[in-house]
Design a protein around this motif. Structure first.
Motif, PDB file in Angstrom:
ATOM      1  N   UNK A  31       5.903  -9.539   7.551  1.00 25.96           N
ATOM      2  CA  UNK A  31       5.758  -8.799   6.293  1.00 25.96           C
ATOM      3  C   UNK A  31       5.271  -7.402   6.620  1.00 25.96           C
ATOM      4  N   UNK A  32       5.957  -6.394   6.059  1.00 30.44           N
ATOM      5  CA  UNK A  32       5.522  -5.016   6.242  1.00 30.44           C
ATOM      6  C   UNK A  32       4.885  -4.545   4.930  1.00 30.44           C
ATOM      7  N   UNK A  33       3.676  -4.010   5.050  1.00 33.17           N
ATOM      8  CA  UNK A  33       2.909  -3.559   3.885  1.00 33.17           C
ATOM      9  C   UNK A  33       2.843  -2.038   3.919  1.00 33.17           C
ATOM     10  N   UNK A  34       3.140  -1.423   2.787  1.00 30.38           N
ATOM     11  CA  UNK A  34       3.190   0.033   2.661  1.00 30.38           C
ATOM     12  C   UNK A  34       2.083   0.524   1.741  1.00 30.38           C
ATOM     13  N   UNK A  35       1.508   1.680   2.078  1.00 23.21           N
ATOM     14  CA  UNK A  35       0.594   2.367   1.178  1.00 23.21           C
ATOM     15  C   UNK A  35       1.342   3.576   0.637  1.00 23.21           C
ATOM     16  N   UNK A  36       1.655   3.535  -0.643  1.00 23.03           N
ATOM     17  CA  UNK A  36       2.362   4.622  -1.316  1.00 23.03           C
ATOM     18  C   UNK A  36       1.380   5.278  -2.276  1.00 23.03           C
ATOM     19  N   UNK A  37       0.742   6.338  -1.824  1.00 21.90           N
ATOM     20  CA  UNK A  37      -0.234   7.073  -2.646  1.00 21.90           C
ATOM     21  C   UNK A  37      -1.308   6.167  -3.228  1.00 21.90           C
ATOM     22  N   UNK A  38      -1.772   5.208  -2.436  1.00 20.30           N
ATOM     23  CA  UNK A  38      -2.832   4.314  -2.873  1.00 20.30           C
ATOM     24  C   UNK A  38      -2.353   3.014  -3.480  1.00 20.30           C
TER      25      UNK A  38
END
Length: 110
Positions: A31-38
């Motif tokens: 699983x890839x987890x992204x932080x998009x502007x919080x």
């Protein structure tokens, strides 16, 4: 379906514009987890066009996309939908949460 949440990293270790990979403790799914502007989003780390890890590709926070390095398929990180050929099927989207100072996710497929 697994009810167990997998620890990804400490909340401060996933800054806006960054991504981290974790492996579901129950199913073994990457699983890839992204932080998009919080805001945090999690997708299966597997291109729907050809089984290759998306995390090897380019994450574009401005467009909220990840591009598979293998053939250039792009996906919206917010919902997993395929945005261009050669991919037509979406990538599985997973829940992600902030809890106890950490980022957590899980493979919630049946």
């Amino acid at each position: 379906m697994s009810d167990a949440w997998t620890f990804v990293c400490a909340a401060g270790d996933l800054l806006p514009g960054e991504m981290k990979v974790a492996f579901d403790e129950t199913t073994g799914a990457a699983i890839v987890v992204f932080n998009l502007d919080g805001d945090l989003y999690a997708l299966e780390d597997l291109c729907s066009h050809e089984a290759f890890e998306l995390s090897s590709g380019a994450y574009d926070p401005a467009a909220a996309t990840i591009e598979c390095v293998l053939h250039g398929a792009k996906f919206d990180i917010r919902d997993g939908r395929a945005l261009c050929a050669p991919a037509y099927a979406p990538v599985a989207k997973f829940p992600v949460k902030l809890e106890h100072g950490g980022v957590w996710t899980r493979d919630d497929r049946d």
